[in-house]
Scaffold this motif. Structure first.
Motif, short mmCIF file in Angstrom:
data_model
loop_
_atom_site.label_atom_id
_atom_site.label_comp_id
_atom_site.label_asym_id
_atom_site.label_seq_id
_atom_site.Cartn_x
_atom_site.Cartn_y
_atom_site.Cartn_z
N LYS A 1 -9.31 -8.02 -10.14
CA LYS A 1 -7.98 -7.88 -9.52
C LYS A 1 -7.49 -9.26 -9.06
O LYS A 1 -8.26 -10.03 -8.46
CB LYS A 1 -8.10 -6.92 -8.34
N TRP B 1 2.83 -4.56 -6.72
CA TRP B 1 3.63 -4.64 -5.51
C TRP B 1 3.92 -6.09 -5.10
O TRP B 1 4.68 -6.34 -4.17
CB TRP B 1 2.92 -3.93 -4.34
N LYS C 1 6.72 7.14 0.08
CA LYS C 1 6.23 5.94 -0.62
C LYS C 1 6.29 6.08 -2.15
O LYS C 1 6.50 5.10 -2.87
CB LYS C 1 4.79 5.68 -0.18
N TYR D 1 -5.24 -0.54 4.29
CA TYR D 1 -6.06 -1.24 3.28
C TYR D 1 -6.80 -2.43 3.88
O TYR D 1 -6.26 -3.13 4.73
CB TYR D 1 -5.18 -1.73 2.13
N CYS E 1 -5.12 -5.89 -1.65
CA CYS E 1 -4.22 -5.25 -0.70
C CYS E 1 -4.86 -5.16 0.69
O CYS E 1 -6.00 -4.66 0.81
CB CYS E 1 -3.86 -3.84 -1.18
N1 LIG Z 1 -5.04 -0.35 -3.84
C1 LIG Z 1 -3.99 -1.12 -3.73
O1 LIG Z 1 -3.94 -2.25 -4.19
C2 LIG Z 1 -2.80 -0.52 -3.00
C3 LIG Z 1 -1.53 -1.27 -3.25
C4 LIG Z 1 -0.22 -0.73 -2.73
N2 LIG Z 1 0.26 -1.46 -1.61
C5 LIG Z 1 -0.16 0.76 -2.54
O2 LIG Z 1 -0.06 1.23 -1.43
O3 LIG Z 1 -0.17 1.49 -3.49
#
Ligand SMILES: NC(=O)CC[C@H](N)C(=O)O
Ligand SMILES: Nc1ncnc2c1ncn2[C@@H]1O[C@H](COP(=O)(O)OP(=O)(O)OC[C@H]2O[C@@H]([n+]3cccc(C(=O)O)c3)[C@H](O)[C@@H]2O)[C@@H](O)[C@H]1O
Ligand SMILES: Nc1ncnc2c1ncn2[C@@H]1O[C@H](COP(=O)(O)OP(=O)(O)OP(=O)(O)O)[C@@H](O)[C@H]1O
Length: 703
Positions: free
Chosen positions: A118, A182, A211, A127, A122
């Motif tokens: 990755k 994101w 969301k 997270y 996050c």
């Molecule tokens: N697992 C992630 O990277 C989450 C990323 C993103 N902000 C979400 O809420 O989906």
């Protein structure tokens, strides 16, 4: 002559995986691969970290998690030989040169093709990825990584890094892992500019009200609509052992058109859907954007890792119509409340192997909301079983403790939802009726008891020891508080007693999970007795504010035919812990707190996610409230909130684990990292007072 069409079938899935349930997770992954293959797909994408489960949290520090993930990957790679044409993309943590990365692994026919770490982690909201992982920083670079021979792979190394795989017929597959979508500079932009055909996004994205609109409509459809290409988005769905609920919605989009969207709140443990796409359409789409062609031409190349195998399927007839665009299914936040917490409750219940739920039902809005969510859970489960019976399918999610649930929501509710109204001498006829009516309508297994003998017994013991009996007529607040808190706490003790024994009396095995019903507003100001019914096993409404709960009750009443909720929504919230006056409730929550629940919702979200301390909040409220309140009133409300919040913040440290539905949750355990022993806000309050003085003077001068 080469055909004009380049058609392939691609599959996305969702799995209700569970942190550290390696055996179950692998079973679900294998099932979705087999189903993708049966549907004729050439590629199956799974969600982020699906092998160990996304929510392993500090278990990612453990070597065991890495070892068992590799063992599962080896089994999956062996199984993949049954589906030789299928490219499988799965997720697990992988250590490279001493550092742990959150990776998507691509494999085919027993061979690992690429490990893609990755690029952006996050750390927002709940997270904490950078606590366990590092982000890969070498863009467009891959290395050959040695595979530990212990795991028994036929190959001894695999490419690791920011690359793309390419089939022998020239179809390229690139990656964008969850948060990368994101970020300001999303990976799919670079991938598109480098001509990648298919972008795979394996995600672990949990539900927060509203969301999914941003996730699917703005990001997935917006992204693929801007730069073209096939976008596969794949998310977990369900409860993997924590407060969050992953809300699925795995998606296939092509050139900004939505082709597949898996349901957000269905309960099945696995779900697969696929679509045929024609990759030539990407070429036409991108060729139309001249500026994009020029941007693309100046980009440095990405490592393309070739693999043996064709992505274009010659058996898909060019005469068959391609799938048409579908409308995204987008629920309103209130509709989401009717779906998310009920689904989470079901997964938690069956995974905990408990026999049902116990709700102390007061007749007020909060415990009514919790009981209603259990009823909606029963409706959801029985409806799914009904559909499955019609289609002659089955799923592990239809079973509770080894028994397949039926198709009757009344029966299921009566079996698993146990409620008790616990009257004291301060309880009113109105709340009792509300509790009775609701329990009857939703078919809970309900009873009413009196707690006064227990309260008197406890006070008697105290009097015997100290020779003193507290009184509601005393001017010492400690006495009246103690008399209220003893009632509230005894209800908690009785709740656990009922939860443990309710099924014994019915001749059934197991016990019940106690559900709490403190909402976020009262938790923020500490308007709960510590260790009363706000202390429970789980709380489905702990991050939800009263105004949203009222909307939920209203909708549930209409949509699910529960008329008794109308009277409950219209009732005035009261703790009923003080004596009645002339047979009527003389204590109201809002009167005692000094702020209305609607005001608390505004203040709560300015605190977080608004990230405001007392002074900034005061300033923000000036523009929001100055039409209805004087400066002094606004000053008073801010200070009142922060005083209550500071004195009672310690209660958040013991708050019941709650479904995380909103960023303004005050859960102290994971989400809201703040101290719980606060000084007074003297400097901040002085600053507010000075500002009030200032504003008044200015106002005076201009008059
Ligand atoms: N697992 C992630 O990277 C989450 C990323 C993103 N902000 C979400 O809420 O989906
Ligand atoms: N800094 C600190 N760190 C850790 N613990 C601390 C602490 N300060 C106090 N404490 C502990 O907390 C105790 C005080 O808290 P607590 O016992 O809860 O008591 P308290 O907060 O004083 O009273 C409970 C309040 O909640 C209201 N209530 C109760 C029940 C239901 C509802 C409702 O309608 O929702 C409202 C009730 O009317 C009353 O206003 C102290 O006795 C002490 O044990
Ligand atoms: N008479 C009662 N019978 C059963 N449970 C009760 C009773 N009174 C309070 N409780 C339990 O204690 C919790 C908190 O009490 P209280 O009613 O004072 O608070 P509330 O936050 O206004 O909740 P509600 O809106 O459910 O009444 C309730 O949600 C309920 O679970």
């Amino acid at each position: 002559m080469a055909g004009f069409h380049r058609r392939t079938r691609l599959a996305v899935c969702t799995v209700n995986n569970w942190a550290l349930d390696f055996t179950g997770n692998l079973e679900r992954i294998v099932k979705t691969c087999a189903e993708s293959f049966t549907q004729g797909a050439r590629l199956r994408l799974g969600p982020e970290l699906e092998i160990p489960g996304y929510g392993c949290a500090d278990h990612f520090f453990e070597r065991d998690t890495e070892i068992h993930s590799w063992q599962c990957l080896k089994t999956l790679s062996e199984k993949s030989k049954q589906w030789p044409e299928l490219v499988i993309v799965t997720g697990m943590p992988i250590r490279f040169r001493g550092l742990l990365y959150n990776c998507l692994v691509t494999l085919k026919d027993g061979c690992l093709l690429l490990i893609r770490p990755k690029l952006a982690l996050c750390d927002d909201d709940v997270y904490r990825e950078s606590r366990w992982f590092v982000a890969w920083s070498e863009k467009a670079t891959t290395y050959e990584m040695k595979i530990d021979p212990e795991y028994g792979f036929e190959q001894d190394s695999v490419p690791f890094g920011d690359g793309v795989v390419e089939s022998s017929d020239g179809v390229s597959i690139g990656y964008e892992i969850c948060e990368e979508l994101w970020t300001a500079q999303s990976s799919h932009i670079d991938l598109a500019l480098r001509g990648v055909d298919i972008v795979c996004n394996g995600s672990g994205s949990h539900h927060v009200l509203g969301k999914s609109n941003r996730r699917i409509n703005q990001l997935v459809l917006g992204g693929s609509g801007k730069v073209g290409g096939v976008y596969l988005y794949c998310n977990h769905r369900g409860c993997d052992g924590d407060r969050v609920y992953y809300d699925g919605m795995s998606t296939i989009a092509h050139n900004g058109r939505l082709l597949v969207q898996l349901p957000q709140f269905d309960i099945e443990d696995t779900c697969v859907s696929s679509a045929v796409v024609d990759l030539r359409e990407t070429q036409s789409f991108r060729s139309r954007i001249a500026s994009m062609r020029n941007e693309a031409a100046s980009r440095p190349a990405l490592p393309f890792i070739p693999f043996n195998g064709k992505m274009v399927d010659p058996f898909i007839s060019p005469l068959d119509p391609l799938p048409t665009e579908i409308e995204p299914v987008q629920l309103s936040p209130t509709e989401e409340l009717c779906e998310g917490p009920p689904a989470w409750l079901w997964h938690y219940l069956r995974r905990s192997k408990m026999g049902g739920f116990f709700v102390p039902l007061s007749g007020g809005q909060d415990s009514a909301a919790v009981a209603t969510m259990v009823r909606l859970m029963a409706e959801k489960v029985t409806n799914s079983v009904k559909k499955a019976d019609e289609n002659k399918t089955d799923d592990p999610s239809y079973y509770l403790n080894g028994e397949r649930v039926g198709t009757n929501a009344d029966e299921l509710t009566n079996k698993i939802l146990h409620t008790v109204y616990m009257a004291s001498e301060h309880s009113s006829m109105e709340t009792r009726k509300c509790a009775d009516d609701l329990a009857r309508e939703i078919k809970a297994s309900h009873s009413s008891i009196f707690i006064d003998t227990a309260v008197s017994a406890l006070l008697g013991i105290f009097k015997l020891a100290q020779g003193f009996m507290p009184s509601f007529t005393s001017s010492d607040n400690r006495e009246t508080m103690a008399l209220q808190n003893v009632q509230a706490r005894i209800r908690m003790v009785l709740s656990y007693l009922f939860a443990q024994l309710a099924l014994v009396t019915k001749g059934r095995t197991g016990g019940l999970l106690v559900l709490g019903s403190a909402n976020v507003d009262e938790s923020l100001v500490g308007y709960v007795t510590k260790y009363d019914c706000s202390s429970a096993d789980l709380n489905p409404i702990g991050s939800i504010c009263k105004s949203d709960l009222r909307k939920f009750l209203h909708l549930a009443s209409e949509k699910y035919g529960i008329p008794s909720l109308k009277a409950i929504v219209e009732s005035v919230p009261t703790a009923e812990l003080r004596p009645l006056v002339d047979g009527k409730v003389a204590q109201t929550d809002e009167g005692e707190i000094g702020l209305t629940y609607d005001e608390l919702s505004v203040i709560g979200s300015l605190r977080k996610p608004g990230l405001m301390g007392p002074y900034a909040m005061f300033e923000a409220l000036l523009s929001l409230w100055s039409a209805k309140y004087s400066l002094d009133e606004i000053e008073h409300k801010v200070k009142l909130f922060y005083r209550r919040y500071a004195v009672n913040r310690h209660k958040a440290t013991v708050s019941t684990p709650a479904y995380h539905a909103e960023a303004y949750s005050c859960d102290d355990h994971r989400n809201d990292h703040r101290p719980f022993l606060y000084p007074d806000f003297s400097l901040q309050f002085d600053a507010i007072s000075a500002k009030v003085k200032d504003l008044k003077e200015q106002h005076f001068k201009t008059e």
